[in-house]
Design a protein around this motif. Structure first.
Motif, PDB file in Angstrom:
ATOM      1  N   MET B   1      66.193  47.545  66.210  1.00 11.21           N
ATOM      2  CA  MET B   1      66.196  46.121  66.624  1.00 11.21           C
ATOM      3  C   MET B   1      67.632  45.653  66.871  1.00 11.21           C
ATOM      4  N   ASP B   2      67.869  44.991  67.998  1.00 13.23           N
ATOM      5  CA  ASP B   2      69.208  44.474  68.271  1.00 13.23           C
ATOM      6  C   ASP B   2      69.164  42.947  68.272  1.00 13.23           C
ATOM      7  N   LEU B   3      69.016  42.398  67.088  1.00 14.98           N
ATOM      8  CA  LEU B   3      68.896  40.942  66.933  1.00 14.98           C
ATOM      9  C   LEU B   3      70.159  40.434  66.252  1.00 14.98           C
ATOM     10  N   TRP B   4      70.782  39.427  66.833  1.00 15.83           N
ATOM     11  CA  TRP B   4      72.007  38.864  66.249  1.00 15.83           C
ATOM     12  C   TRP B   4      71.774  37.401  65.911  1.00 15.83           C
ATOM     13  N   PHE B   5      72.200  37.012  64.722  1.00 17.60           N
ATOM     14  CA  PHE B   5      72.168  35.602  64.325  1.00 17.60           C
ATOM     15  C   PHE B   5      73.559  35.013  64.550  1.00 17.60           C
ATOM     16  N   LYS B  20      68.989  43.146  60.446  1.00 16.00           N
ATOM     17  CA  LYS B  20      68.215  44.368  60.241  1.00 16.00           C
ATOM     18  C   LYS B  20      66.728  44.058  60.402  1.00 16.00           C
ATOM     19  N   ASN B  21      66.369  42.856  59.929  1.00 19.00           N
ATOM     20  CA  ASN B  21      64.954  42.548  59.832  1.00 19.00           C
ATOM     21  C   ASN B  21      64.755  41.029  59.703  1.00 19.00           C
ATOM     22  N   ALA B  22      63.892  40.476  60.536  1.00 18.86           N
ATOM     23  CA  ALA B  22      63.511  39.067  60.364  1.00 18.86           C
ATOM     24  C   ALA B  22      62.370  39.051  59.359  1.00 18.86           C
ATOM     25  N   ILE B  23      62.600  38.426  58.201  1.00 17.83           N
ATOM     26  CA  ILE B  23      61.654  38.559  57.088  1.00 17.83           C
ATOM     27  C   ILE B  23      60.533  37.532  57.129  1.00 17.83           C
ATOM     28  N   TYR B  24      60.909  36.286  57.381  1.00 21.96           N
ATOM     29  CA  TYR B  24      59.909  35.231  57.258  1.00 21.96           C
ATOM     30  C   TYR B  24      60.422  33.991  57.951  1.00 21.96           C
ATOM     31  N   SER B  25      59.510  33.206  58.511  1.00 18.54           N
ATOM     32  CA  SER B  25      59.886  31.970  59.185  1.00 18.54           C
ATOM     33  C   SER B  25      58.816  30.916  58.947  1.00 18.54           C
ATOM     34  N   GLU B  26      59.260  29.688  58.690  1.00 19.55           N
ATOM     35  CA  GLU B  26      58.268  28.630  58.427  1.00 19.55           C
ATOM     36  C   GLU B  26      58.845  27.287  58.825  1.00 19.55           C
ATOM     37  N   LYS B  27      58.020  26.439  59.401  1.00 20.86           N
ATOM     38  CA  LYS B  27      58.472  25.091  59.694  1.00 20.86           C
ATOM     39  C   LYS B  27      57.836  24.158  58.678  1.00 20.86           C
ATOM     40  N   THR B  28      58.643  23.451  57.919  1.00 21.92           N
ATOM     41  CA  THR B  28      58.126  22.517  56.916  1.00 21.92           C
ATOM     42  C   THR B  28      58.242  21.105  57.493  1.00 21.92           C
ATOM     43  N   PRO B  29      57.728  20.095  56.793  1.00 19.34           N
ATOM     44  CA  PRO B  29      57.913  18.720  57.310  1.00 19.34           C
ATOM     45  C   PRO B  29      59.397  18.332  57.393  1.00 19.34           C
ATOM     46  N   TYR B  36      66.264  36.316  56.691  1.00 20.36           N
ATOM     47  CA  TYR B  36      66.636  37.534  57.410  1.00 20.36           C
ATOM     48  C   TYR B  36      67.222  38.538  56.437  1.00 20.36           C
ATOM     49  N   GLU B  37      67.155  39.799  56.850  1.00 25.51           N
ATOM     50  CA  GLU B  37      67.925  40.815  56.148  1.00 25.51           C
ATOM     51  C   GLU B  37      69.027  41.284  57.098  1.00 25.51           C
ATOM     52  N   SER B  38      70.253  41.296  56.624  1.00 24.70           N
ATOM     53  CA  SER B  38      71.380  41.679  57.478  1.00 24.70           C
ATOM     54  C   SER B  38      72.049  42.934  56.933  1.00 24.70           C
TER      55      SER B  38
END
Lengths: 282, 282
Positions: B1-5, B20-29, B36-38
């Motif tokens: 994966m070639d993902l850059w933050f 390295k890895n997008a772990i979890y994403s959530e939109k809260t109010p 992420y894992e880097s």
């Protein structure tokens, strides 16, 4: 133009800087030199793709390399600068009227000439009458010197490419011999945060400790260098950066400095525990 | 994966971190939360795209927000933490046996719950029996408090989005009233280097100066925050961070800290001249 320059911290972490304009590029026998104009940092140049100096934060680096030793020994007269082709270190030195002689040894004349063209902010004092420029290898330059200098400033690149010899035991030993009994050596001491720089920081410290009586390290906030946490080494035969700090005498010079001051002089030697422990481990 | 933050410093300067890895994403109010894992910083999370906490350098921030006030008043018993959903600030507080009560007020319960799942390194002490969690707006929480706390730690985001109210005069005044006579307020004080952060640094300092007797600012090297040069404010009714610094008493606690130590306590308050001048100008 959507051109971004990446200042490498690691293979997987960069400081990315948007470029307004690519000004000039040249390959010399020593390295590739590039000048850019950026939105955030004004004009800057790189050697082999690594950021050297920019108009926005060069004052921090140059304040800290020059004023710290000058406030420990206000009687410094003879100074050797190794590297520092941008001229910023010399600029700060020329502000002291007691300094009589400045030898600057830069391996690559093109760095100096191009900074004189594109970076007058740092190079403006290279023509001061006390300054002699030597375009040769600093490693060789110090080979036949003895008991001459009050201060040597190693204003080098990282220990890869042309700067490599400036991080060797032999070079540090030659510096030691070139200094007089109150002599001080300030060297580019890399950074504690990322592994690759930390390794070089420790190698450098280990070598200096074997040669100099007093070996201290001080830190400053340098946003465009890797991690923003950068170090200089203070190595000397007799003078201690804190015990021999002459704050009042330095303040009498009336020099106006944007980063350095007498409190930061002391504060800069207060290192984080993890850095102190690393340095003590070698 | 070639993902850059990209951690934004300005529109034209970012710290770029390979993922390295997008772990979890959530939109809260309240905001968008991403884990992420880097390669360089281990696991980290962002709120609305801004880096909050990562496994590699969180110790620096949490050492400096907690141990500085604790070494000024070693008798601190009642503490209020506002924000700090990752739990790192609470973790450091729980190391002091004399602390009896920790109120932590985090507006977004999801930050806490997700850090408990993905960042045990910081969140591991949130279940300490002295800790009470309040999932509500910190601005409202302090409205009806009076003379209760020895220490308030404002461990907030930047003054945009849900953190905005934590940078207002009204909020600082409510904190002042919530503190007892030896009370100390530590607040997230932004950074002096880039314009956008500098403006917020000055606004915050100006407001605090109107309310608290003692208003000092201290710095630390925080590589993943904008420019790596970050500040906390130390505001109090009576206690001065240097004059009342109890180094020996703090050292007797025997706490093992990787960034903080008694020398850095003093050194951190030695600010560069340009920062001092800016702060004195308001």
């Amino acid at each position: 133009m959507d051109l971004w320059f990446n200042e490498r911290n690691t293979d997987t972490c960069n400081l990315s800087i948007k470029i307004k304009n690519a000004i000039y590029s040249e390959k010399t026998p020593f390295q590739k030199i590039d000048f850019y104009e950026s939105y955030d940092f004004g004009i800057f140049f790189t050697l082999d793709g690594m950021m050297m100096v920019n108009e926005k934060d060069e004052f921090i680096y140059h304040d800290m390399i020059v004023h710290v030793p000058m406030a420990v020994n206000p009687n410094i007269k003879n100074v050797l600068v190794i590297g520092g082709g941008d001229g910023g270190t010399v600029r700060e030195l020329t502000r002291y009227s007691n300094i009589e002689l400045i030898h600057m040894v830069e391996i690559d004349e093109r760095v100096v000439r191009l900074c004189q063209r594109y970076l007058p902010q740092t190079s403006s004092k290279l023509e001061d009458e006390r300054v002699s420029l030597f375009f040769e290898d600093g490693v060789k330059f110090v080979k036949d010197k003895k008991n001459i200098y009050d201060l040597i400033l190693v204003d080098s690149t990282d220990p890869i490419g042309p700067g490599e010899g400036l991080f060797t035991t032999e070079f540090y030993r030659d510096c030691h011999r070139s200094l007089n009994e109150n002599g001080i050596l300030i060297n580019q001491h890399e950074s504690p945060y990322f592994e690759e720089y930390r390794v070089e920081m420790l190698k450098s410290h280990e070598k200096l400790k074997r040669i100099f009586n007093i070996c201290q390290v001080y830190q400053f906030h340098m946003p465009t260098y890797s991690s923003g946490h950068w170090l200089f080494g203070f190595a000397s035969k007799n003078l201690h950066p804190i015990r021999d700090h002459k704050a009042e005498e330095w303040e009498k010079t009336g020099l106006d400095t944007r980063y350095y001051n007498s409190k930061i002089h002391k504060g800069a030697f207060a290192l984080p525990t993890y850095v102190k422990d690393l340095l003590e481990s070698v």
